[in-house]
Design an enzyme around this catalytic site. Structure first.
Site, short mmCIF file in Angstrom:
data_model
loop_
_atom_site.label_atom_id
_atom_site.label_comp_id
_atom_site.label_asym_id
_atom_site.label_seq_id
_atom_site.Cartn_x
_atom_site.Cartn_y
_atom_site.Cartn_z
N TYR A 56 0.82 -1.21 0.00
CA TYR A 56 0.00 0.00 0.00
C TYR A 56 0.86 1.26 0.00
CZ TYR A 56 -4.14 -2.81 0.15
OH TYR A 56 -5.12 -3.69 -0.22
N GLN A 91 -15.72 3.14 -5.76
CA GLN A 91 -15.00 2.00 -5.19
C GLN A 91 -13.51 2.29 -5.19
OE1 GLN A 91 -16.81 -1.91 -6.90
NE2 GLN A 91 -17.25 -0.30 -8.37
N ASP A 94 -8.22 6.03 -4.88
CA ASP A 94 -7.43 7.21 -5.26
C ASP A 94 -8.27 8.46 -4.97
OD1 ASP A 94 -9.03 8.09 -7.60
OD2 ASP A 94 -8.26 6.30 -8.60
N HIS A 109 -14.82 2.02 -0.39
CA HIS A 109 -13.73 1.06 -0.13
C HIS A 109 -12.53 1.73 0.54
CE1 HIS A 109 -15.27 -2.03 -3.35
NE2 HIS A 109 -15.98 -2.04 -2.25
N CYS A 117 -6.09 4.38 12.60
CA CYS A 117 -5.44 3.90 13.81
C CYS A 117 -6.32 2.84 14.46
CB CYS A 117 -5.21 5.06 14.78
SG CYS A 117 -4.47 4.49 16.34
N LEU A 202 -15.88 0.10 -20.73
CA LEU A 202 -15.14 -0.31 -21.93
C LEU A 202 -15.76 -1.55 -22.55
CD1 LEU A 202 -12.63 0.73 -23.38
CD2 LEU A 202 -11.25 -0.81 -21.98
N GLU A 203 -16.26 -2.42 -21.69
CA GLU A 203 -16.92 -3.66 -22.17
C GLU A 203 -18.07 -3.95 -21.22
OE1 GLU A 203 -13.55 -6.20 -21.74
OE2 GLU A 203 -13.84 -6.38 -19.57
N ALA A 219 -13.70 5.67 -20.83
CA ALA A 219 -14.39 6.63 -19.96
C ALA A 219 -14.06 8.07 -20.35
CB ALA A 219 -14.01 6.37 -18.51
P1 OAD Z 1 -12.10 -4.04 -12.18
O1 OAD Z 1 -10.64 -4.08 -12.50
O2 OAD Z 1 -12.72 -5.29 -11.68
O3 OAD Z 1 -12.91 -3.57 -13.45
C1 OAD Z 1 -12.55 -2.44 -14.19
C2 OAD Z 1 -13.56 -2.23 -15.30
O4 OAD Z 1 -13.21 -1.06 -15.98
C3 OAD Z 1 -13.61 -3.37 -16.34
O5 OAD Z 1 -14.96 -3.71 -16.62
C4 OAD Z 1 -12.96 -2.74 -17.57
O6 OAD Z 1 -13.52 -3.20 -18.78
C5 OAD Z 1 -13.28 -1.29 -17.37
N1 OAD Z 1 -12.31 -0.36 -18.00
C6 OAD Z 1 -10.97 -0.52 -18.17
N2 OAD Z 1 -10.43 0.55 -18.78
C7 OAD Z 1 -11.46 1.43 -18.99
C8 OAD Z 1 -11.55 2.71 -19.59
N3 OAD Z 1 -10.49 3.35 -20.09
N4 OAD Z 1 -12.78 3.30 -19.63
C9 OAD Z 1 -13.86 2.67 -19.13
N5 OAD Z 1 -13.84 1.46 -18.57
C10 OAD Z 1 -12.65 0.84 -18.49
O7 OAD Z 1 -12.27 -2.83 -11.13
P2 OAD Z 1 -13.51 -2.53 -10.17
O8 OAD Z 1 -14.79 -2.97 -10.77
O9 OAD Z 1 -13.38 -1.12 -9.73
O10 OAD Z 1 -11.86 -3.60 -4.10
O11 OAD Z 1 -13.17 -3.46 -8.94
C11 OAD Z 1 -14.01 -3.45 -7.82
C12 OAD Z 1 -13.23 -3.69 -6.56
O12 OAD Z 1 -12.44 -4.88 -6.70
C13 OAD Z 1 -12.19 -2.64 -6.25
O13 OAD Z 1 -12.71 -1.53 -5.57
C14 OAD Z 1 -11.23 -3.38 -5.37
C15 OAD Z 1 -11.12 -4.64 -6.18
O14 OAD Z 1 -10.73 -5.78 -5.52
C16 OAD Z 1 -11.13 -3.61 -2.99
O15 OAD Z 1 -9.92 -3.47 -2.98
C17 OAD Z 1 -11.94 -3.79 -1.74
#
Ligand code: OAD
Length: 240
Positions: A56, A91, A94, A109, A117, A202-203, A219
């Site tokens: 981290y 989620q 950043d 998240h 702490c 994206l998909e 995006a």
């Molecule tokens: P993922 O990595 O699971 O999914 C990212 C999504 O963004 C995918 O569907 C991609 O197709 C899409 N993507 C990638 N590039 C893109 C772009 N330029 N424009 C638009 N879409 C794009 O990430 P999250 O769904 O955010 O949790 O993951 C959810 C949670 O899983 C996170 O918050 C984290 C992780 O484990 C924790 O750490 C608790």
């Protein structure tokens, strides 16, 4: 005519991808390089705190070198100009929504730039490393951990999120794969509560079938286009 007043926007890693921050589940994503069980659970932290803190610390340092992209900027503009209720539930850990200027942001998240702490429960803004076990600014103890919701822990502020979903006319999901609950279930909840649902990704995500409409693309392109469309009536919400 279906007028929109209240909006809930869910964002995920895809909205920060064009800022150069790795997503989790795309090819080459973070969970391909690191096992969740090694770095993102309370058990991992108990077993090997140095490994988890170092992981981290690197991520905290890296995100501070990144800049918001056009999608963050467009959502910040929407936030500033939208006259109804609006909540950006992210989620992401950043701070790119905030650095783009968005105010109505909820980090379900946690946040890289906070330390928690575990001795006194205070949360403090934190930009440096945690590996050397720095003192908690509140109690002086040395029990700071990343303020990140790990797997097996409860996401933050769920009551507020469901309150917003209950009042939402429009639910929009941006850049998330729909793989992680409870966030992945918000579309279904919002739809059952009567909101219109829109996916910008994206998909197609795993829960794509729950959306009334899906728009595919990066995006940085499709979010500004959607915001422009929504704000087209100079802040007077148009029909979807
Ligand atoms: P993922 O990595 O699971 O999914 C990212 C999504 O963004 C995918 O569907 C991609 O197709 C899409 N993507 C990638 N590039 C893109 C772009 N330029 N424009 C638009 N879409 C794009 O990430 P999250 O769904 O955010 O949790 O993951 C959810 C949670 O899983 C996170 O918050 C984290 C992780 O484990 C924790 O750490 C608790």
């Amino acid at each position: 005519m279906n007028r929109i007043r209240n909006i809930v926007i869910l964002t995920g890693a895809g909205i920060s991808a064009e800022s150069g921050i790795d997503t989790f589940r795309d090819g080459g994503g973070l969970w391909e390089k690191h096992r969740v069980e090694d770095v993102a659970t309370p058990e991992a932290f108990a077993r090997d705190p140095n490994l988890v803190l170092r992981f981290y610390d690197m991520r905290r340092e890296a995100i501070q070198q990144k800049e918001p992209n056009a999608a963050h900027v467009a959502l910040a503009e929407l936030d500033a100009r939208w006259p109804g209720d609006l909540l950006i539930v992210t989620q992401n850990v950043d701070d790119l929504h905030e650095r783009a200027g968005a105010r109505r942001v909820l980090h379900m998240h946690g946040e890289h730039l906070n330390a928690w702490c575990t001795a006194c429960d205070a949360r403090s803004r934190w930009t440096g490393p945690l590996i050397d076990r720095p003192e908690c600014p509140r109690c002086g103890g040395r029990a700071l951990r990343p303020d990140i919701v790990w797997f097996g822990e409860m996401p933050y502020r769920m009551g507020e999120i469901y309150g917003a979903l209950r009042g939402a006319d429009l639910f929009v999901s941006i850049g998330t794969s729909g793989a992680v609950y409870p966030a992945a279930g918000f579309v279904r909840d919002a739809r059952e509560l009567g909101a219109r649902t829109l996916e910008l990704n994206l998909e197609r995500s795993q829960g794509s079938g729950w959306f009334h409409e899906t728009r595919l693309g990066p995006a940085g392109e499709i979010v500004p286009a959607w915001v422009e469309e929504l704000l087209g009536g100079a802040g007077d919400p148009p029909p979807l």
